[in-house]
Design a protein around this motif. Structure first.
Motif, PDB file in Angstrom:
ATOM      1  N   LYS A  41     -30.343 -43.554 -27.301  1.00  0.00           N
ATOM      2  CA  LYS A  41     -31.363 -44.422 -26.719  1.00  0.00           C
ATOM      3  C   LYS A  41     -31.666 -45.566 -27.685  1.00  0.00           C
ATOM      4  O   LYS A  41     -31.665 -45.382 -28.894  1.00  0.00           O
ATOM      5  CB  LYS A  41     -32.631 -43.635 -26.448  1.00  0.00           C
ATOM      6  CG  LYS A  41     -32.487 -42.590 -25.362  1.00  0.00           C
ATOM      7  CD  LYS A  41     -33.830 -41.952 -25.072  1.00  0.00           C
ATOM      8  CE  LYS A  41     -33.736 -40.911 -23.993  1.00  0.00           C
ATOM      9  NZ  LYS A  41     -33.310 -41.387 -22.716  1.00  0.00           N
ATOM     10  N   GLU A  77     -35.061 -50.798 -17.629  1.00  0.00           N
ATOM     11  CA  GLU A  77     -35.035 -49.467 -18.227  1.00  0.00           C
ATOM     12  C   GLU A  77     -33.596 -48.960 -18.336  1.00  0.00           C
ATOM     13  O   GLU A  77     -33.202 -48.386 -19.348  1.00  0.00           O
ATOM     14  CB  GLU A  77     -35.888 -48.494 -17.415  1.00  0.00           C
ATOM     15  CG  GLU A  77     -36.111 -47.179 -18.119  1.00  0.00           C
ATOM     16  CD  GLU A  77     -37.110 -46.297 -17.388  1.00  0.00           C
ATOM     17  OE1 GLU A  77     -36.889 -45.083 -17.391  1.00  0.00           O
ATOM     18  OE2 GLU A  77     -38.099 -46.817 -16.827  1.00  0.00           O
ATOM     19  N   LYS A  78     -32.815 -49.217 -17.308  1.00  0.00           N
ATOM     20  CA  LYS A  78     -31.406 -48.806 -17.318  1.00  0.00           C
ATOM     21  C   LYS A  78     -30.603 -49.687 -18.277  1.00  0.00           C
ATOM     22  O   LYS A  78     -29.803 -49.177 -19.064  1.00  0.00           O
ATOM     23  CB  LYS A  78     -30.829 -48.905 -15.908  1.00  0.00           C
ATOM     24  CG  LYS A  78     -29.375 -48.517 -15.817  1.00  0.00           C
ATOM     25  CD  LYS A  78     -28.849 -48.667 -14.405  1.00  0.00           C
ATOM     26  CE  LYS A  78     -27.352 -48.423 -14.380  1.00  0.00           C
ATOM     27  NZ  LYS A  78     -26.734 -48.875 -13.155  1.00  0.00           N
ATOM     28  N   SER A  81     -31.286 -48.790 -21.871  1.00  0.00           N
ATOM     29  CA  SER A  81     -31.352 -47.356 -22.155  1.00  0.00           C
ATOM     30  C   SER A  81     -30.485 -46.961 -23.350  1.00  0.00           C
ATOM     31  O   SER A  81     -30.837 -46.046 -24.081  1.00  0.00           O
ATOM     32  CB  SER A  81     -30.971 -46.541 -20.920  1.00  0.00           C
ATOM     33  OG  SER A  81     -29.617 -46.749 -20.582  1.00  0.00           O
TER      34      SER A  81
END
Length: 96
Positions: A41, A77-78, A81
């Protein structure tokens, strides 16, 4: 004769390392870009970036690759990520 899949994978890995170097340089991180796991992440745990770091990364990506990453983009967010997801997004959308 080379395998097109392995060539694509090698160029993808090289581009992922390019993006890792860009992030490390832009944020003055004391991390070896080659040591960043592409699937870790970026935000929070993993590389440990915060929201300000992500904004800086978005600015440097925009400057270097001609991609406008907006704060209200539904896929942020993707996209952010992991290093791999960010580099894949840049590769698919870059104009420079």
């Amino acid at each position: 004769m080379s395998n097109p899949a392995s060539t694509t994978s090698a160029s993808s890995d090289a581009f992922t390392q390019e993006v890792a170097k860009l992030i490390v340089h832009a944020l003055n991180l004391e991390v070896d870009p080659a040591g960043i796991n592409p699937d870790d992440k970026l935000y929070g745990s993993g590389l440990g970036l915060d929201s300000i770091d992500i904004l800086e990364v978005a600015l440097v990506v925009s400057k270097n690759y001609g991609i406008q990453l907006r704060a209200d983009h539904e896929d942020n967010e993707k996209i952010f990520s992991s290093l791999r997801s960010l580099s894949d997004y840049i590769a698919a959308n870059k104009t420079q």
